[in-house]
Design an enzyme around this catalytic site. Structure first.
Site, mmCIF file in Angstrom:
data_model
loop_
_atom_site.group_PDB
_atom_site.id
_atom_site.type_symbol
_atom_site.label_atom_id
_atom_site.label_comp_id
_atom_site.label_asym_id
_atom_site.label_seq_id
_atom_site.Cartn_x
_atom_site.Cartn_y
_atom_site.Cartn_z
ATOM 1 N N HIS A 1 -14.741 18.204 -24.665
ATOM 2 C CA HIS A 1 -13.868 18.422 -25.819
ATOM 3 C C HIS A 1 -12.456 18.749 -25.305
ATOM 4 C CE1 HIS A 1 -17.449 18.285 -28.083
ATOM 5 N NE2 HIS A 1 -17.551 19.534 -28.489
ATOM 6 N N CYS B 1 -18.947 25.358 -29.118
ATOM 7 C CA CYS B 1 -18.406 24.784 -27.875
ATOM 8 C C CYS B 1 -16.867 24.754 -27.873
ATOM 9 C CB CYS B 1 -18.989 23.399 -27.621
ATOM 10 S SG CYS B 1 -19.241 22.423 -29.110
HETATM 11 N N1 LIG Z 1 -24.406 19.428 -28.377
HETATM 12 C C1 LIG Z 1 -23.487 20.360 -28.100
HETATM 13 O O1 LIG Z 1 -22.470 20.089 -27.429
HETATM 14 C C2 LIG Z 1 -23.660 21.794 -28.578
HETATM 15 C C3 LIG Z 1 -22.734 22.732 -28.132
HETATM 16 C C4 LIG Z 1 -22.857 24.067 -28.527
HETATM 17 C C5 LIG Z 1 -23.898 24.425 -29.370
HETATM 18 N N2 LIG Z 1 -24.784 23.500 -29.812
HETATM 19 C C6 LIG Z 1 -25.883 23.959 -30.675
HETATM 20 O O2 LIG Z 1 -27.090 23.927 -29.903
HETATM 21 C C7 LIG Z 1 -28.196 23.598 -30.743
HETATM 22 C C8 LIG Z 1 -28.879 22.336 -30.217
HETATM 23 O O3 LIG Z 1 -27.968 21.243 -30.309
HETATM 24 P P1 LIG Z 1 -28.313 19.804 -29.721
HETATM 25 O O4 LIG Z 1 -27.030 19.076 -29.715
HETATM 26 O O5 LIG Z 1 -29.102 19.912 -28.475
HETATM 27 O O6 LIG Z 1 -29.293 19.227 -30.896
HETATM 28 P P2 LIG Z 1 -30.445 18.127 -30.801
HETATM 29 O O7 LIG Z 1 -30.190 17.176 -29.691
HETATM 30 O O8 LIG Z 1 -30.604 17.593 -32.184
HETATM 31 O O9 LIG Z 1 -31.773 18.977 -30.421
HETATM 32 C C9 LIG Z 1 -32.403 19.859 -31.353
HETATM 33 C C10 LIG Z 1 -33.626 20.524 -30.728
HETATM 34 O O10 LIG Z 1 -34.224 21.361 -31.735
HETATM 35 C C11 LIG Z 1 -35.620 21.077 -31.784
HETATM 36 N N3 LIG Z 1 -36.138 21.285 -33.139
HETATM 37 C C12 LIG Z 1 -35.734 20.685 -34.290
HETATM 38 N N4 LIG Z 1 -36.480 21.124 -35.335
HETATM 39 C C13 LIG Z 1 -37.372 22.019 -34.840
HETATM 40 C C14 LIG Z 1 -38.411 22.804 -35.406
HETATM 41 N N5 LIG Z 1 -38.686 22.759 -36.726
HETATM 42 N N6 LIG Z 1 -39.127 23.625 -34.591
HETATM 43 C C15 LIG Z 1 -38.864 23.673 -33.266
HETATM 44 N N7 LIG Z 1 -37.900 22.940 -32.662
HETATM 45 C C16 LIG Z 1 -37.158 22.124 -33.435
HETATM 46 C C17 LIG Z 1 -35.750 19.620 -31.378
HETATM 47 O O11 LIG Z 1 -37.075 19.377 -30.926
HETATM 48 P P3 LIG Z 1 -37.766 17.900 -30.929
HETATM 49 O O12 LIG Z 1 -36.935 17.026 -30.021
HETATM 50 O O13 LIG Z 1 -39.118 18.196 -30.362
HETATM 51 O O14 LIG Z 1 -37.789 17.413 -32.341
HETATM 52 C C18 LIG Z 1 -34.709 19.542 -30.256
HETATM 53 O O15 LIG Z 1 -35.273 19.989 -29.059
HETATM 54 C C19 LIG Z 1 -27.651 23.431 -32.168
HETATM 55 O O16 LIG Z 1 -27.813 24.635 -32.865
HETATM 56 C C20 LIG Z 1 -26.176 23.109 -31.910
HETATM 57 O O17 LIG Z 1 -25.353 23.457 -33.002
HETATM 58 C C21 LIG Z 1 -24.708 22.184 -29.432
#
Ligand SMILES: NC(=O)c1ccc[n+]([C@@H]2O[C@H](COP(=O)([O-])OP(=O)(O)OC[C@H]3O[C@@H](n4cnc5c(N)ncnc54)[C@H](OP(=O)(O)O)[C@@H]3O)[C@@H](O)[C@H]2O)c1
Length: 348
Positions: free
Chosen positions: A241, A149
Site C-alpha cells: 500500500h 494495514c
Molecule cells: N489482506 C490484508 O492485507 C489484510 C491486512 C490487515 C488485516 N486484514 C484482516 O485480516 C483478516 C483476514 O483477511 P484475509 O485477507 O486473509 O481474508 P481471506 O483471504 O478471505 O481469509 C479469511 C479466513 O477466514 C476463515 N474463515 C471464514 N469464515 C470462517 C468461519 N465461519 N469460521 C472459521 N474460519 C472462517 C477462512 O477459512 P476457509 O479458507 O477455511 O474458508 C480464511 O482462512 C480480515 O479480518 C482482514 O480484514 C487483512
C-alpha cells in the site's frame, strides 16, 4: 521436543493466514502446531485446503497438518487470528473467554477501550490494558489487535512527528489487491483501473491512529488529537500500500527536523532485538521516484515502512510518500511482532 511456544492460527488458509504459516515456519520462538479454518477446510490436509498464493513454497510441516475447526478451548494458549471480520468478533471473544491469548488482525475489537491496538515501536505500554480485560470482562485470556494495514504505515510515519505538535494530516492511499483477501476484487474491476472506494477503510484510517498514538490513562487510552482526512483507493498492484501524506503542526517545523526524526525513530522491538523487528522501522529512500511497491515492498522482510519525497506542502506544512507490505507489516508480521513483545515481557 521443541522448546518453542506452541501457537495456533485461526483463518490459517486465507491470504493473511498463509503469511502467518510462512513466517512461523522457521520462527525461533513459536511453533505453529494448530491450524484452523472454516467448515469448508476442516478435516482436510492444509495443502488441500489452502489455495497457496505466496511465491515461496508451502512449508512441509504445515502442508501435512489437518485443518481444525475453530473451537474455543482447543489448540494452544496463544492463537493468531486472520479470521474474516464477519466471524472474528464473536469467535475471538469466545477464545479469550476460554483462556486463549488472541493476537488478531481483524477490525472487530480494535476500538474496544480495553483492547490494546498495539504497534510495539509506538505504544508497548498499552499492553497493560490486558489486565483490565480479566478484571472488567472476566476473560481468562485476552485479545490484542494490530491495526488496519494502511493505518499501520501511517501511524508509524506519524509517531516520530508527535514531538513537533502534530495537528493535521491528509492521506491518499493506493492499496494493493491482496489487501482485499482472496479472491478479492474481480479482475474486470481492477485491471487498468483505480477504484476510489474501499468500504469502511477511510473511517479506520481516520480513527485508529488517534488511539495508537494516544496516551494510556489507567483503564483507557486518551486519543491523540491529530485530525486525519483519508481518501482510500484500490489500484492494480499485488502487494504494497502506497500513501501520499501531508502533515501540519502547531508551530513551523523544518524539513531537516522531520528527516532527523524519521531517521532516529526506534522502539522497544529494536532495543530488545525481537526476531521480526526491522533494524529501522522507517527507512527513507533518497531517489526522487521511490518508494515503489514493485521495487521496495519486499525489502527488510516486508517489516519496515519506506518513506520518500519529503517536500514542502503549500496547503499543510510538509508532504511525503510512505509504502508498506500490507500482508506482512500490515497484518501477519505485525501480529507476530506483537506476540514477540508479549513473550519478551513474560505475558504469554
Ligand atoms: N489482506 C490484508 O492485507 C489484510 C491486512 C490487515 C488485516 N486484514 C484482516 O485480516 C483478516 C483476514 O483477511 P484475509 O485477507 O486473509 O481474508 P481471506 O483471504 O478471505 O481469509 C479469511 C479466513 O477466514 C476463515 N474463515 C471464514 N469464515 C470462517 C468461519 N465461519 N469460521 C472459521 N474460519 C472462517 C477462512 O477459512 P476457509 O479458507 O477455511 O474458508 C480464511 O482462512 C480480515 O479480518 C482482514 O480484514 C487483512
Amino acid at each position: 521436543m521443541s522448546s518453542r511456544v506452541e501457537v495456533g492460527v485461526l483463518g490459517a488458509t486465507g491470504t493473511v493466514g498463509q503469511q502467518f504459516v510462512r513466517l512461523l515456519a522457521n520462527h525461533p520462538w513459536f511453533d505453529a502446531t494448530w491450524l484452523a479454518g472454516s467448515e469448508r477446510s476442516e478435516g482436510k490436509a492444509y495443502a488441500d485446503a489452502a489455495n497457496w498464493k505466496l511465491s515461496t513454497p508451502m512449508p512441509e510441516a504445515a502442508a501435512r497438518r489437518i485443518v481444525q475447526p475453530p473451537t474455543p478451548g482447543k489448540g494452544p494458549k496463544l492463537v493468531f487470528s486472520a479470521l474474516d471480520a464477519n466471524v472474528a468478533g464473536e469467535l475471538e471473544r469466545a477464545f479469550a473467554e476460554a483462556g486463549h491469548l488472541v493476537v488478531s488482525n481483524a477490525r472487530n475489537h480494535r476500538m474496544d477501550p480495553l483492547v490494546p491496538l498495539l504497534i510495539p515501536e509506538i505504544n508497548p505500554d498499552h499492553l497493560q490494558l490486558l489486565e483490565r480485560q480479566r478484571t472488567d470482562y472476566g476473560w481468562k485470556g485476552g485479545i490484542v489487535t494490530n491495526s488496519n494495514c494502511s493505518t499501520m504505515f501511517l501511524a508509524l510515519a506519524l509517531a516520530p512527528l508527535r514531538t513537533f505538535g502534530l495537528t493535521q494530516c491528509n492521506v491518499v492511499t493506493l492499496q494493493a489487491v491482496s489487501g482485499a483477501g482472496y479472491p478479492g476484487v474481480p479482475s474486470l474491476d481492477i485491471l487498468g483501473n483505480v477504484v476510489p472506494f474501499i468500504g469502511g477503510e477511510e473511517e479506520k484510517l481516520e480513527i485508529e491512529p488517534q488511539k495508537i498514538l494516544g496516551s494510556l490513562a489507567g483503564d483507557h487510552v486518551d486519543p491523540h488529537p491529530v485530525v486525519i482526512s483519508a481518501h482510500t483507493t484500490r489500484v492494480p498492484v499485488i502487494d504494497g500500500h502506497t500513501e501520499m501524506v501531508s502533515v501540519d503542526f502547531a508551530t513551523k517545523v523544518e524539513a531537516a527536523d522531520i528527516r532527523a526524526a524519521f531517521a532516529s525513530f526506534k522502539g522497544l522491538p529494536q532495543e530488545l532485538g525481537l526476531p521480526c523487528a526491522p533494524a529501522q522501522p522507517l527507512v527513507y529512500l533518497e531517489a526522487e521516484n521511490r518508494p515503489q511497491p514493485r521495487l521496495d515492498v519486499e525489502r527488510d522482510n516486508g517489516m519496515a515502512v519506506f518513506l520518500g519525497r519529503l517536500r514542502r506542502c503549500p496547503v499543510l506544512q510538509h508532504k511525503f510518500v510512505a509504502l508498506g507490505h500490507n500482508t506482512v507489516r500490515g497484518a501477519a508480521g505485525a501480529a507476530l511482532l506483537n506476540a514477540e513483545l508479549m513473550q519478551a515481557q513474560g505475558l504469554l
